[in-house]
Design a protein around this motif. Structure first.
Motif, PDB file in Angstrom:
ATOM      1  N   VAL A 135      87.187 -63.422   2.431  1.00  0.00           N
ATOM      2  CA  VAL A 135      86.477 -63.408   3.410  1.00  0.00           C
ATOM      3  C   VAL A 135      84.656 -63.608   3.251  1.00  0.00           C
ATOM      4  O   VAL A 135      84.267 -64.306   3.735  1.00  0.00           O
ATOM      5  N   SER A 136      84.553 -62.965   1.871  1.00  0.00           N
ATOM      6  CA  SER A 136      82.874 -63.289   1.506  1.00  0.00           C
ATOM      7  C   SER A 136      82.758 -64.849   1.429  1.00  0.00           C
ATOM      8  O   SER A 136      81.462 -65.351   1.966  1.00  0.00           O
TER       9      SER A 136
ATOM     10  N   MET B 153      82.614 -66.490   4.789  1.00  0.00           N
ATOM     11  CA  MET B 153      81.442 -66.169   5.602  1.00  0.00           C
ATOM     12  C   MET B 153      80.255 -67.204   5.080  1.00  0.00           C
ATOM     13  O   MET B 153      79.586 -67.774   5.725  1.00  0.00           O
TER      14      MET B 153
ATOM     15  N   SER C 139      77.099 -52.506   5.727  1.00  0.00           N
ATOM     16  CA  SER C 139      78.069 -53.150   6.661  1.00  0.00           C
ATOM     17  C   SER C 139      77.318 -53.060   7.887  1.00  0.00           C
ATOM     18  O   SER C 139      77.461 -53.983   8.550  1.00  0.00           O
TER      19      SER C 139
ATOM     20  N   PHE D 243      84.513 -58.498   9.266  1.00  0.00           N
ATOM     21  CA  PHE D 243      84.357 -58.198   7.977  1.00  0.00           C
ATOM     22  C   PHE D 243      83.728 -56.943   7.702  1.00  0.00           C
ATOM     23  O   PHE D 243      84.032 -56.192   6.664  1.00  0.00           O
ATOM     24  N   THR D 244      82.993 -56.213   8.486  1.00  0.00           N
ATOM     25  CA  THR D 244      82.594 -55.076   8.392  1.00  0.00           C
ATOM     26  C   THR D 244      83.745 -53.934   8.360  1.00  0.00           C
ATOM     27  O   THR D 244      83.819 -53.229   7.556  1.00  0.00           O
TER      28      THR D 244
ATOM     29  N   LEU E 282      86.799 -54.667   7.446  1.00  0.00           N
ATOM     30  CA  LEU E 282      87.459 -54.952   6.018  1.00  0.00           C
ATOM     31  C   LEU E 282      86.800 -53.947   5.065  1.00  0.00           C
ATOM     32  O   LEU E 282      87.349 -53.263   4.242  1.00  0.00           O
ATOM     33  N   ASN E 283      85.473 -54.186   4.963  1.00  0.00           N
ATOM     34  CA  ASN E 283      84.857 -53.478   3.928  1.00  0.00           C
ATOM     35  C   ASN E 283      84.765 -51.784   4.012  1.00  0.00           C
ATOM     36  O   ASN E 283      85.104 -51.160   2.914  1.00  0.00           O
TER      37      ASN E 283
ATOM     38  N   MET F  63      82.150 -61.358  12.084  1.00  0.00           N
ATOM     39  CA  MET F  63      81.403 -60.312  11.280  1.00  0.00           C
ATOM     40  C   MET F  63      81.924 -58.775  11.429  1.00  0.00           C
ATOM     41  O   MET F  63      81.909 -58.022  10.585  1.00  0.00           O
TER      42      MET F  63
ATOM     43  N   SER G  15      77.758 -60.225   0.505  1.00  0.00           N
ATOM     44  CA  SER G  15      78.843 -60.778   0.002  1.00  0.00           C
ATOM     45  C   SER G  15      78.952 -60.382  -1.353  1.00  0.00           C
ATOM     46  O   SER G  15      80.083 -59.938  -1.890  1.00  0.00           O
TER      47      SER G  15
ATOM     48  N   CYS H 190      88.626 -59.202   0.548  1.00  0.00           N
ATOM     49  CA  CYS H 190      87.029 -59.178   0.385  1.00  0.00           C
ATOM     50  C   CYS H 190      86.571 -60.560  -0.117  1.00  0.00           C
ATOM     51  O   CYS H 190      85.482 -60.948   0.323  1.00  0.00           O
TER      52      CYS H 190
END
Ligand SMILES: Nc1ncnc2c1ncn2[C@@H]1O[C@H](COP(=O)(O)OP(=O)(O)OP(=O)(O)O)[C@@H](O)[C@H]1O
Ligand SMILES: [Mg+2]
Lengths: 227, 799
Positions: free
Chosen positions: B28-29, B32, B433, B683-684, B686-687, B680, B263, B25
């Protein structure tokens, strides 16, 4: 000299209709070197009392004075040092740290104090507790009784002046239990410790100097049976 | 202290998955945030050199600059660099050629040496380079060193042969000859200022005044033209600029803002989840005498370890990833053809901001749980009672539900309710997200649209300039050919007297534009609006118009027409210029004026004045006969169609190559944007994965217990499915309006703000699906672990 004074100790759980009075204005004094057995039926408030004396819970009202110091007037830091140096608490449900080995769990209070581990004492404890071959094991690889013994070892490691034991033999057979009680009594004598032990076992209770009976959060009987 | 660090490290190892998720997390933040910044500055740098290469690195040019104006520039201390050029026509035995001239600096700037096939560049105005094609086509038997005399009497010495030179600057011309600048003629003077900032505009204003003085005139328009893309890419904008760059920048800033906020939340959430998992063992530690400081330090230590690896790694990965992408992009024919390469650009300030922001977030994310941990009572911690306590009554289901709902439904509802505030955090995170995904999706959509609109991609590949008289003839030629389509639009300005009762607009005599479109489209517009086409009518789109008032302030009028029952035009005039005087010629008034209700798909209406669309007959009968109409033709065989049109004397421009090139550029941008959207989505995912797996881990023991008392896996799956469903629905309920709002705001700042707003429904559907799927999947995977594991192991496992 009184090592422990408990004054009007009260503990109430929950609110309103869900309220449970676990301890109700409990007061007593304990002299240095005494061996006290606490007995009482299940849910009477024994563990709650022990936790409050050991400084791991917060009372609703009342005071606990150990060695002349008011436990709940201490700040968090002092309280932590109190827990690690002055009391050894043996929990009913062990409370071992699952990711630490037997040896590490036992020496944790010393390590937290940044002190060197007394290897002799550790070896002695491991031998008496019959954990010699298990010192590198994790708690989940041990039986209930073995876990109990590790938590006893942890409580005794620092040779605290006050040992609080919550049914230390609850999971042990009679032979093992006798050894544990003997160990507790031995260290009590050797280090002039004060021992407060919760037990359901009458024969163990009878070995104590004094028996306190708790019923519904109150002291029902407080009897010195031996001087 | 050491024991605490050992413990922390071992804890991280023991909870590999959780640690990895926390780590991912943060990383990746960082990736990004740094990628958006780096891609933005790299893209800017690329576009800057692209403009330098294709248009030029000047800030503005002066058109028709005579010697005195030149002197002014040459002696101006504020000018950094200037170069000179001119374009003109020469004919050789009636064959026309376009000639480019320039000084040495200009030749260098445009890399004209590369076009010299034989010989050398001209060094004075009597020397010329020509293309071999020009010599061949006109059967001129001349060689390097020979003299050539053009129809106007100019004599040049041929000093070399060149290949055809096509510019991509504003003139878009093809040149067959190159000579040295003749400074006695007015020239085009390209100027680069020393001070590259908004002060350029102060400077040019000064210059304009001086030039007016030199020319002894008050008339505006001294022929100063800005290289506005080049200025814009360097963040230089005129006051009140309406540049589409500004809009794109604004959108990117919103995007960076949204990504930054999210992030921060995700990093915070990751640590929050990981520390609340540790609460029990921190409780144990404090029960044997760990001080609050020791506990807090352990929490910070965990954060420190993870951050110290994740931030640099994130930065390195973004750097490598982008470098790789650019490397591949540079290998593509498209970029190779432009001769400009894209390279990674790092703004140190931005990077430092990213690092500081990440660190700060981690610090805050740790500070709060660290404080909470030291405040929570040990007994509570030991019992893992860190959950926000929910009133028991809230957990009760009403008796109706109790009677009629299956136990798995009841459990699911209770589970959801029990989470209390935590469920709100989960939903908040899911909503974020969703917002992130939709913002990025929406941004990409608009960005691509902007790129498309500004790329010069057109739906035509030939422009033809057709004299009004030839329109019928050309239509015939075009209609007789297959595989092509065409349309034309032409505008002329007229002066109009209006009847004040009809317009919400106060001006007796006003400028209007008169437009004509090809017959087919004219008829279609009439048909779509249920209007019968006549030979003498005007059609009007009810689009708002913006008019500059006397103070230079813009005012926008919408709903211009009060009523339309009668022609509101009283008189209409066409302005003509005979070389000396402007005089007005009255035009025939219309029989009727009709308001159109359909969309102006051809962009006929101007935004600054009323546009009257008239039939071609009216145009022919009233407007100058020699007016030319621009045809936009899309043909499968542009080359031969051009030849055919040229053969009947029609001037054509073949822009096939240009539009092909622009299409490729758009494709390239698309690849980048889609890549970004994929990151993206990842990332979504992952969250959500992080949130859900944390919630499963916390309840493993509970699940095991439920199973141990005999709930079937099937019921359990059902229970979990229902719980996911509740989360999904709640997310949609909160997320939907929020996303709509964000999208709407982005739409407003975009260049399309004034056009109809349409939400990206596909993105909404995708995000709903993602949320449901991921939630069910994570739960499922968690459950399968139980299937493999024996129940007692899980029950024994305390953490
Ligand atoms: N966290 C809690 N919240 C509410 N009530 C509690 C909580 N912990 C204990 N109690 C209640 O307080 C009372 C005393 O509990 P305690 O654990 O002290 O009993 P005990 O005498 O040790 O019992 P046992 O012999 O079974 O261990 C019980 O009635 C119990 O239900
Ligand atoms: Mg108990």
């Amino acid at each position: 000299m009184a090592i422990l004074e408990v004054k009007n100790l009260t503990k109430i759980y929950g609110h309103d209709e869900n309220q449970v009075v676990a301890l109700d204005h409990v007061s007593f004094t304990v002299e240095k070197g005494e061996f006290i057995a606490i007995v009482g039926s299940s849910g009477s408030g024994k563990s709650t009392l022990l936790h409050l004396i050991g400084g791991v819970d917060k009372p609703t009202s009342g005071e606990v004075i150990v060695n002349g110091q008011n436990v709940y007037k201490k700040n968090e830091n002092e309280l932590a040092i109190f827990r690690r140096r002055e009391v050894g608490l043996i929990y009913q449900f062990y409370n071992l740290i699952p990711i630490l080995t037997v040896e590490e769990n036992m020496t944790l209070p010393v390590l937290l104090d940044n002190k060197k581990v007394n290897q002799e004492r550790l070896d002695e404890l491991l031998r008496i507790l019959d954990l010699k071959s298990r010192e590198k094991h994790l708690p989940r690889e041990l039986s209930g009784g073995q876990q109990q013994r590790v938590s006893i070892g942890r409580a005794l490691m620092n040779a605290p002046s006050l040992v609080l034991a919550d049914e230390p033999t609850g999971n042990l057979d009679s032979k093992n239990s006798k050894e544990i009680i003997d160990l507790l009594k031995l260290t009590q004598k050797r280090y002039k410790q004060t021992l407060i032990m919760i037990t359901h076992d009458e024969s163990i209770a009878m070995q104590a100097d004094r028996i306190i009976v708790i019923e519904d959060g109150k002291i029902k009987k407080d009897e010195v049976i031996r001087k | 202290m050491k024991i605490m660090n050992t413990l922390t490290l071992r804890y991280l190892k023991a909870n590999k998955k959780r640690s990895l998720l926390t780590f991912l997390c943060i990383m990746v933040s960082v990736i990004m945030m740094s990628c958006v910044g780096m891609a933005f500055s790299s893209g800017k740098a690329f576009y800057k050199s692209y403009i330098e290469k294709t248009v030029g690195d000047y800030h503005y040019y002066l058109f028709g600059a005579e010697k005195e104006v030149g002197e002014l520039i040459y002696n101006d201390p504020l000018v950094d660099e200037y170069y000179k050029s001119d374009i003109f026509n020469l004919s050789y035995q009636d064959a026309n050629i376009n000639v480019l001239s320039g000084d040495y600096a200009y030749f260098q700037k445009r890399n004209l040496q590369d076009y010299v096939l034989k010989g050398r560049l001209p060094v004075n105005k009597y020397e010329i380079l020509v293309t071999e094609g020009f010599l061949k086509q006109n059967q001129i038997e001349k060689n390097i060193g020979d003299q050539i005399e053009f129809d106007n009497g100019n004599i040049y010495t041929i000093v070399g042969l060149m290949s055809i030179y096509k510019t991509q600057d504003y003139f878009f011309n093809t040149y067959q000859a190159l000579t040295y600048i003749d400074e006695n003629q007015p020239i085009i003077l390209y100027v680069k200022d020393k001070d590259v900032s908004n002060r350029i505009f102060d400077h040019t204003e000064q210059l304009e005044n001086q030039i007016k003085k030199i020319r002894n005139t008050d008339a505006d328009g001294v022929g100063l033209v800005y290289n506005s893309s080049y200025l814009a890419i360097q963040d230089i904008f005129e006051e009140n600029s309406k540049s589409s760059f500004l809009n794109v920048y604004k959108m990117i800033y919103i995007l960076i803002g949204v990504i930054g906020i999210i992030s921060i939340f995700i990093i915070y959430q990751a640590f929050h989840l990981s520390t609340s998992n540790r609460i029990q063992y921190l409780g144990m530690l404090s029960s044997v005498g760990a001080t609050p400081k020791q506990k807090q330090r352990s929490v910070y230590f965990e954060g420190f370890i993870l951050t110290m690896i994740a931030i640099p790694l994130g930065l390195i990965i973004s750097y490598l990833g982008l470098s790789m992408t650019f490397l591949i992009a540079n290998q593509m024919d498209l970029l190779k053809n432009t001769g400009v390469e894209i390279h990674i650009q790092i703004s140190i300030v931005y990077m430092i901001a990213v690092i500081v922001l990440s660190f700060l977030t981690v610090a805050v994310a740790l500070y709060i749980p660290a404080r909470r941990i030291s405040r929570i009572s040990i007994m509570d911690a030991l019992h893992k009672n860190d959950e926000v306590k929910v009133k028991k009554s809230k957990l009760q289901l009403n008796s109706f539900l109790k009677k009629h709902l299956h136990i798995s439904w009841q459990m699911a509802l209770k589970n959801y309710k029990r989470q209390g505030r935590k469920s709100k955090i989960i939903i908040f995170s899911l909503v974020l997200s969703m917002c992130l995904f939709i913002t990025v999706f929406s941004f990409s959509k608009m960005f691509l649209r902007t790129v498309n609109d500004n790329s010069g991609i057109s739906d035509y590949n030939i422009l033809a300039y057709v004299p009004l008289d030839n329109v019928d003839q050309i239509n015939q030629i075009l209609d007789s050919q297959d595989h092509q389509s065409y349309h034309f639009i032409s505008h002329n300005s007229v002066k109009v007297h209006i009847n004040q009762d009809y317009l919400n607009y106060q001006d007796e005599m006003t400028d209007m534009s008169i437009a004509v479109i090809d017959q087919k489209n004219y008829e279609k517009i009439c048909q779509d609006n249920d209007i019968i086409p006549t030979k003498n009518q005007a059609l009007i789109y009810d689009t708002p118009i913006s008019i500059m008032d006397d103070n230079g302030e813009e005012e926008t009028y919408s709903n211009l027409y009060k009523k339309m029952d009668k022609n509101f035009i009283e008189e209409i005039y066409f302005e003509e210029y005979d070389g000396e005087n402007i005089y007005q010629r009255q035009l025939e008034n219309f029989d009727s004026i009709e308001l159109l209700h359909t969309e102006d798909e051809w962009g006929i209406s101007y935004s600054y004045e009323i546009t009257l669309l008239v039939p071609i007959e009216y145009y022919k009968n009233n407007i100058r006969e020699d007016a030319a109409i621009t045809y936009y033709i899309q043909s499968d065989d542009a080359d031969s169609l051009c030849d055919e049109l040229e053969s009947v004397g029609i001037e054509t421009v073949n822009i096939e190559e240009n539009s092909q090139y622009a299409r490729q550029l758009v494709q390239l941008v698309q690849i980048f944007v889609y890549g970004f959207v994929s990151i993206m989505v990842f990332f979504t995912l992952l969250n959500i994965l992080n949130m859900m797996s944390a919630s499963i881990e916390k309840r493993r023991k509970e699940f095991a217990m439920i199973l141990s008392v005999g709930m079937s896996y099937k019921d359990m799956t059902k229970m979990i499915f229902i719980e996911s469903f509740i989360y999904g629905i709640k997310t949609v309920i909160y997320g939907f309006p929020l996303c709509l709002l964000i999208e709407y705001i982005m739409y407003q700042v975009s260049p399309y703000g004034h056009i109809d707003f349409s939400p990206s429904w596909i993105a909404y559907i995708i995000s709903f699906l993602i949320i449901f799927l991921v939630m069910i999947l994570t739960f499922k995977v968690g459950l399968n672990r139980f299937k493999k594991q024996n129940i007692i192991e899980t029950l024994k496992d305390d953490m």
